[in-house]
Design an enzyme around this catalytic site. Structure first.
Site, mmCIF file in Angstrom:
data_model
loop_
_atom_site.group_PDB
_atom_site.id
_atom_site.type_symbol
_atom_site.label_atom_id
_atom_site.label_comp_id
_atom_site.label_asym_id
_atom_site.label_seq_id
_atom_site.Cartn_x
_atom_site.Cartn_y
_atom_site.Cartn_z
ATOM 1 N N HIS A 33 12.069 38.666 27.604
ATOM 2 C CA HIS A 33 11.745 37.592 28.673
ATOM 3 C C HIS A 33 12.756 37.023 29.339
ATOM 4 O O HIS A 33 12.875 35.868 29.677
ATOM 5 C CB HIS A 33 10.604 36.765 28.102
ATOM 6 C CG HIS A 33 9.188 37.071 27.669
ATOM 7 N ND1 HIS A 33 8.352 37.164 28.340
ATOM 8 C CD2 HIS A 33 8.992 37.501 26.412
ATOM 9 C CE1 HIS A 33 7.378 37.592 27.559
ATOM 10 N NE2 HIS A 33 7.748 37.962 26.496
ATOM 11 N N ASN A 84 0.833 35.306 27.664
ATOM 12 C CA ASN A 84 1.226 36.605 28.638
ATOM 13 C C ASN A 84 0.163 36.566 29.603
ATOM 14 O O ASN A 84 -1.152 35.999 29.724
ATOM 15 C CB ASN A 84 1.215 37.847 27.908
ATOM 16 C CG ASN A 84 2.731 37.996 27.129
ATOM 17 O OD1 ASN A 84 3.628 37.396 27.701
ATOM 18 N ND2 ASN A 84 2.567 38.755 26.102
ATOM 19 N N TYR A 144 10.696 32.356 17.365
ATOM 20 C CA TYR A 144 11.256 31.535 18.656
ATOM 21 C C TYR A 144 12.174 30.514 18.213
ATOM 22 O O TYR A 144 13.522 30.440 19.014
ATOM 23 C CB TYR A 144 9.802 30.864 19.280
ATOM 24 C CG TYR A 144 9.051 31.818 19.835
ATOM 25 C CD1 TYR A 144 8.216 32.742 19.130
ATOM 26 C CD2 TYR A 144 9.075 31.900 21.333
ATOM 27 C CE1 TYR A 144 7.641 33.821 19.615
ATOM 28 C CE2 TYR A 144 8.135 33.064 21.956
ATOM 29 C CZ TYR A 144 7.570 33.890 21.128
ATOM 30 O OH TYR A 144 6.745 34.776 21.749
HETATM 31 FE FE1 HDD Z 1 7.302 36.425 22.252
HETATM 32 C C1 HDD Z 1 9.828 34.829 24.360
HETATM 33 C C2 HDD Z 1 5.122 35.573 24.760
HETATM 34 C C3 HDD Z 1 4.993 38.263 20.585
HETATM 35 C C4 HDD Z 1 9.399 36.566 20.005
HETATM 36 N N1 HDD Z 1 7.239 35.580 23.995
HETATM 37 C C5 HDD Z 1 8.594 35.027 24.791
HETATM 38 C C6 HDD Z 1 7.932 34.264 25.823
HETATM 39 C C7 HDD Z 1 7.012 34.507 26.422
HETATM 40 C C8 HDD Z 1 6.305 35.180 24.948
HETATM 41 C C9 HDD Z 1 5.922 34.213 27.278
HETATM 42 C C10 HDD Z 1 9.147 33.762 27.120
HETATM 43 C C11 HDD Z 1 9.258 32.335 26.856
HETATM 44 C C12 HDD Z 1 10.104 31.679 27.995
HETATM 45 O O1 HDD Z 1 9.725 31.677 29.126
HETATM 46 O O2 HDD Z 1 11.312 31.098 27.491
HETATM 47 N N2 HDD Z 1 5.408 36.874 22.835
HETATM 48 C C13 HDD Z 1 4.592 36.250 23.901
HETATM 49 C C14 HDD Z 1 3.156 36.578 23.480
HETATM 50 C C15 HDD Z 1 3.278 37.492 22.104
HETATM 51 C C16 HDD Z 1 4.631 37.627 21.701
HETATM 52 C C17 HDD Z 1 2.180 36.461 24.359
HETATM 53 C C18 HDD Z 1 2.194 38.041 21.646
HETATM 54 C C19 HDD Z 1 0.990 37.244 21.138
HETATM 55 N N3 HDD Z 1 7.219 37.336 20.658
HETATM 56 C C20 HDD Z 1 6.153 38.072 20.100
HETATM 57 C C21 HDD Z 1 6.498 38.419 18.609
HETATM 58 C C22 HDD Z 1 7.755 37.854 18.274
HETATM 59 C C23 HDD Z 1 8.258 37.225 19.567
HETATM 60 C C24 HDD Z 1 5.600 39.181 17.953
HETATM 61 C C25 HDD Z 1 8.709 38.122 17.123
HETATM 62 C C26 HDD Z 1 8.237 38.508 16.188
HETATM 63 N N4 HDD Z 1 9.557 36.044 22.057
HETATM 64 C C27 HDD Z 1 9.971 36.216 20.932
HETATM 65 C C28 HDD Z 1 11.364 35.747 21.063
HETATM 66 C C29 HDD Z 1 11.375 35.067 22.591
HETATM 67 C C30 HDD Z 1 10.287 35.253 22.937
HETATM 68 C C31 HDD Z 1 12.507 36.605 20.539
HETATM 69 C C32 HDD Z 1 12.605 35.548 23.306
HETATM 70 C C33 HDD Z 1 13.315 34.211 23.872
HETATM 71 C C34 HDD Z 1 12.521 33.199 23.164
HETATM 72 O O3 HDD Z 1 11.728 33.681 22.163
HETATM 73 O O4 HDD Z 1 12.606 31.923 23.393
HETATM 74 O O5 HDD Z 1 11.837 34.650 19.897
#
Ligand code: HDD
Length: 707
Positions: free
Chosen positions: A76, A149, A363
């Site tokens: 993202h 999402n 996160y």
């Molecule tokens: Fe995630 C970012 C949505 C599964 C780990 N995720 C991130 C963002 C969104 C989502 C919208 C961007 C937020 C922003 O605008 O700063 N992610 C989802 C949804 C998931 C999902 C709807 C399934 C239900 N994500 C998911 C899993 C993991 C992550 C299973 C790790 C185990 N996601 C992350 C992260 C991020 C992230 C690596 C990257 C940047 C951040 O968190 O802040 O932690």
């Protein structure tokens, strides 16, 4: 004493005001506030001599610049944000004690960040991808983050696989290609070996992955949460956002062209809409399941690869969010905002959904590296409106000046403050779920039904949507060099529908399945199809008006007014910028010239009547413009002599009105024409109806259009 303040729509902006810098500052200064007298030349030993180390202004300026970049989000990375507010329709007291869901008169400030998932920070907006839809509610009880999402399910069931998923879909490790695309070997290799991904693949290859606008896509919390009321009664809940403008998509060929012509397409759309007062609005919905019914479904309600079909668990629409303000500074707000699914408030609790459980850790962990340490919640956009008091101290860039001498609990020196709050005082009490079990690495049996809902999705699509999915497979797998990888995906899809597998195989040069799979059955969930979405408004649609010297001024003004009155944004496009003259000597300003715009960034095109048609029909650009709009199934309108341009184009098999005739407009497959003596009102009405339908898929059979 309760130090929480009353929150209204403006509260967050007032808090941000304390950090906003007045652009009217007259004098340039160093970071120490010393006025700078010269910033064009570094301090040197002589006019042609070396730069001196003592030049503190030069060193400070360069050092700051050298450190301007922070790591982008691991997923993202590319996003766009907006401020707004949320209002509940009626008190939700029966279901949740969350304060922001009680009073319809209360406007809770929000910040939303929309994003693509796979591409790097500078990648194009219109790639095929899931879109992030993350909302931070600044409630009086603290920040609540709904990190969702635009698709209601996910690729995997357990967070432990997330790094594998992301490694597979990101550019390949040896050459870092391709950018922002799943269309390569490693992703499809992963897919072919992971049946649980099948349902999500159907969504990602559908039109949902190509949103026309962030304002025209749904949002989903995806994971299962809990609503808990003041009596402690809990229910399972899934969250939904529904755009008031309907759910609309681009077409694949168009998205690729936009990626070059305007890589900021979705970002620009959001920004401009808010600047023009077309505030994006989303209704907030919940699906609720009683605890007693937890096991009464043929899917596991903790499985994030499954929807809760609306037919089984209806959605209740409980509130509305309006986005009405652009950020002032992209980095300070959109880049530094930090979301976390673990940011919940009393009344909203977590579930044992294994994907959610992993997210709760990831996160916070990722913010530590991205934002440089544990104090990122003090960054203005992340600050709560509720008072923060605890014994956490120090760390890089600590802003808070904690007073007093004690930083531990219990303490006597500080009057034992801050102390834990009881539930009555607003303390968050985790829902007391009874758990029994062995420590095992396993999942419940129901998680292993990977195909029923993929079938449901496929069955619920219209013929046009099905065709788009098949073509998407042809593109994605067509880019895969390893035939074995392609074949495994065909075999996987054979579990969804035998015909689908054969149609995929036909386009990618591998044999169909050894044994054709069965049909996907007849079960449908009609709202999964975008065909059922809102199609009665043209609000905020962009309409291109092609005009040259000699256009029919009166007609253009009348059609333009009709479009504007209905909330659309017509723009005059001509060969050059400046003014053009009509046949009767009137003038109008050109908005965009041929070289600065293109048909793919408009929702519809209108060719007015007038003598200019002679010029238009000999202009390659104008012909290409209507050809391309036709190819992308966009509404096309033409009046009088303007019809000549359509005749000179490759639009075939559509009945046009006679250019010189009178009477009502003729509308066929979204092509609306009306003779020069015809009824302009009837033309405008029919054209508006065609625009409201968004796209006219019946045209897709006409593949002869070369654009
Ligand atoms: Fe995630 C970012 C949505 C599964 C780990 N995720 C991130 C963002 C969104 C989502 C919208 C961007 C937020 C922003 O605008 O700063 N992610 C989802 C949804 C998931 C999902 C709807 C399934 C239900 N994500 C998911 C899993 C993991 C992550 C299973 C790790 C185990 N996601 C992350 C992260 C991020 C992230 C690596 C990257 C940047 C951040 O968190 O802040 O932690």
């Amino acid at each position: 004493m309760d130090q929480r303040r009353k929150i209204d729509e403006k509260s967050k902006q007032e808090q941000l005001d304390e950090f906003r810098q007045d652009p009217e500052q007259e004098y340039l200064t160093t970071n120490q506030g010393v006025r700078v007298s010269h910033t064009d030349d570094a301090l040197k030993a002589g006019e042609r001599g070396p730069t001196l180390l003592e030049d503190f202004h030069f060193r400070e300026k360069l050092t700051h610049f050298d450190h301007e970049r922070i790591p982008e989000r691991v997923v993202h990375a590319r996003g766009s944000g907006a401020h707004g507010y949320f209002q509940v329709y009626e008190p939700m007291t029966e279901y949740t004690s969350a304060a922001f869901l009680q009073d319809p008169g209360k406007k809770t400030p929000v910040f939303v960040r929309f994003s693509t998932v796979v591409g790097f920070r500078g990648s194009a907006d219109t790639v095929r991808d899931v879109r992030g839809f993350a909302t931070k509610f600044y409630t009086e009880e603290g920040n609540y983050d709904l990190v969702g999402n635009n698709m209601p399910i996910f690729f995997i069931v357990d967070a432990i696989k997330f790094p594998d998923l992301v490694h597979a879909i990101k550019p390949e490790q040896h050459h870092q290609m391709p950018q922002a695309s799943a269309a390569h070997d490693t992703f499809w290799d992963f897919v072919g070996n992971l049946p649980e991904i099948t349902h999500m693949i159907m969504w990602v290859l559908s039109d949902r992955a190509l949103p026309r606008s962030y304002r025209m896509m749904e949002g989903f919390g995806v994971n299962t949460f809990r609503f808990v009321n003041a009596e402690g009664k809990a229910r399972f809940v899934k969250f939904h956002w529904r755009p008031l403008l309907g759910v609309h998509s681009l077409v694949w060929d168009e998205t690729q062209k936009i990626a070059g012509k305007d890589p900021d397409f979705n970002r620009r759309d959001l920004w401009e809409a808010i600047e023009m007062g077309d505030y994006p609005e989303f209704e907030f919905g919940v699906q609720l399941i009683e605890e007693a019914d937890e096991h009464n479904f043929d899917f596991d309600i903790l499985d994030a690869t499954k929807i809760w079909p609306e037919e089984e668990v209806p959605i209740r629409w409980i509130g509305k969010m309006t986005l009405n303000q652009n950020p002032d500074n992209f980095f300070a707000e959109t880049e530094q905002v930090a979301f976390c699914p673990a940011n919940v408030v009393p009344g909203i609790d977590l579930s044992n959904d294994p994907l959610l459980q992993g997210r709760l850790f990831s996160y916070l962990d990722t913010q530590l590296i991205r934002l440089g340490g544990p104090n990122f919640q003090e960054i203005p956009i992340n600050r709560t409106l509720a008072p923060v008091a605890n014994n956490q101290r120090e760390g890089y860039n600590r802003m808070t000046i904690n007073m007093g001498e004690s930083s531990y609990f219990p303490n006597a020196l500080g009057g034992n403050k801050p102390r834990p709050a009881t539930a009555k005082e607003g303390g968050f009490v985790h829902y007391q779920e009874k758990i029994e079990g062995k420590k095992i690495r396993a999942r419940s049996e129901k998680f292993n039904d990977h195909f029923s809902q993929a079938k449901l999705f496929w069955n619920s699509m219209s013929d046009a949507e099905k065709e788009h999915i098949v073509k998407a497979f042809h593109f994605e797998l067509g880019k895969v060099s390893d035939a074995g990888v392609r074949k495994r995906v065909v075999d996987l899809m054979n579990n969804v529908d035998g015909d689908l597998a054969i149609r995929i195989a036909e386009g990618i040069g591998v044999p169909g399945p050894a044994e054709k799979g069965g049909s996907s059955g007849t079960k449908k969930s009609p709202n999964l199809s975008q065909e059922r979405t809102v199609k009665d408004t043209i609000k905020s649609r962009k309409v291109a008006i092609l005009a040259m010297e000699g256009y029919n001024h009166d007609e253009v003004m009348r059609v333009k007014k009709a479009l504007k009155d209905a909330g659309a944004h017509p723009q005059i496009i001509s060969q050059f910028h400046g003014k053009i003259k009509s046949a009767d000597g009137k003038e109008m300003e050109v908005d965009k010239s041929y070289v600065t715009t293109t048909s793919v960034v408009y929702d519809a095109v209108y060719v007015p009547g007038g003598m200019h048609a002679e010029t238009l029909k000999n202009q390659g650009y104008a012909i290409h413009f209507v050809n391309e709009a036709f190819k992308h199934c966009k509404p096309i309108g033409a009046m009088g002599e303007g019809i000549e341009l359509l005749k000179a184009s490759d639009i075939k098999g559509v009945t046009f009105a006679d250019a010189g005739s009178g009477g009502e407009a003729v509308s066929e497959m979204g092509v609306v024409t009306c003779g020069s003596q015809g009824n302009v009102n009837s033309f405008a009405e029919q054209f508006k109806t065609a625009i409201a339908r968004h796209r006219h898929w019946d045209r897709e059979k006409k593949e002869q259009v070369p654009a």
